[in-house]
Design an enzyme around this catalytic site. Structure first.
Site, PDB file in Angstrom:
ATOM      1  N   ASP A  43       0.854  -1.184   0.000  1.00  8.58           N
ATOM      2  CA  ASP A  43       0.000   0.000   0.000  1.00  8.58           C
ATOM      3  C   ASP A  43       0.889   1.233   0.000  1.00  8.58           C
ATOM      4  O   ASP A  43       1.749   1.391   0.871  1.00  8.58           O
ATOM      5  CB  ASP A  43      -0.906   0.012   1.239  1.00  8.58           C
ATOM      6  N   ASP A  56     -15.508  -3.351  -1.885  1.00 10.77           N
ATOM      7  CA  ASP A  56     -15.233  -3.205  -0.461  1.00 10.77           C
ATOM      8  C   ASP A  56     -16.583  -3.123   0.233  1.00 10.77           C
ATOM      9  O   ASP A  56     -17.400  -2.266  -0.114  1.00 10.77           O
ATOM     10  CB  ASP A  56     -14.436  -1.924  -0.203  1.00 10.77           C
TER      11      ASP A  56
END
Length: 243
Positions: free
Chosen positions: A8, A130
């Site tokens: 990330d 998500d």
């Protein structure tokens, strides 16, 4: 089932967020290319990159780092998510050597965009869903929609989406275990292979997912667990290969 390390990216560094909160991050490395090397050396066969700044700004911010990783490991399939909201961005990443791009927020707000991009870039489009309690969240998880994740998966079935990255955001970065049942429900909702994400903590999670992999789970993304050492990436992949 592939074990897919996550890198990330925030401000050019490799970080992990807790539940998607930008101000609750842990920096694991200021050299993401070297970080990628660590996972390649452990035998990773796919890498998951997220441009966190991009997710919040809606355009590539850490594109230079992504390109550097793709150039350093040309044979390694890389998938990138975060801020992918235009054909130009997709083209930019694919030309840089990235194999797949993950469309998240825009897939929810404008499903036709996914249809169009699957036609323009066949085989290169992943949808990132998500969800919180089954409802899809968007905009770096800042907004929870009134769209059910499983319904959206069915919508994309005919488009040629190569896989769905399914993240249970209540568990992401919290090291509380993966939500196996929610992942299985998503995998069974459509014929699109599902990559599990969020909450993977140790080998128990890998074993639990692998036991259900025949229902359509093709991979597991892991971040904090492999950085903090509660899961060994090479061991996890060896287990998946053997079972």
């Amino acid at each position: 089932m592939l074990i897919i390390p996550a890198i990330d990216l925030k401000d050019g560094q490799c970080v992990r967020l807790r539940q998607g909160l930008m101000d609750d991050s842990t920096v694991f490395s200021d050299d993401p290319v070297a970080m990628a090397r660590q996972w390649v050396d452990q035998g990773c066969r796919r890498l998951h990159l997220v441009d966190l700044n991009g997710a919040f700004e809606g355009k590539p911010v850490n594109g230079g780092v992504v390109t550097a990783i793709a150039k350093a490991y040309p044979g390694l399939p890389i998938q990138i998510g975060g801020g992918i909201r235009s054909a130009a961005t997709i083209e930019y990443y694919l030309q840089a050597g990235v194999q797949s791009v993950i469309i998240g927020t825009k897939a929810v707000k404008e499903p036709q965009f996914v249809t169009d991009m699957c036609k323009a870039f066949p085989g290169h489009i992943i949808v990132g869903l998500d969800a919180k309690d089954g409802w899809v969240a968007t905009d770096g998880w800042a907004e929870v929609s009134n769209v059910q994740a499983t319904e959206l998966a069915k919508r994309f079935e005919q488009d040629g989406v190569s896989s769905i990255v399914y993240t249970d955001i209540a568990r992401d970065g919290m090291m509380q275990g993966v939500n196996v049942q929610a992942t299985v429900t998503m995998a069974q909702a459509s014929s699109i292979p599902v990559i599990a994400s969020g909450g993977i903590t140790n080998m128990d999670d890998i074993r639990a997912l692998k036991a259900e992999a025949h229902k359509g789970i093709c991979g597991a993304i892991t971040g904090r667990a492999i950085y903090e050492g509660t899961l060994n990436m090479a061991e996890a992949q060896a287990y998946c290969d053997a079972n």
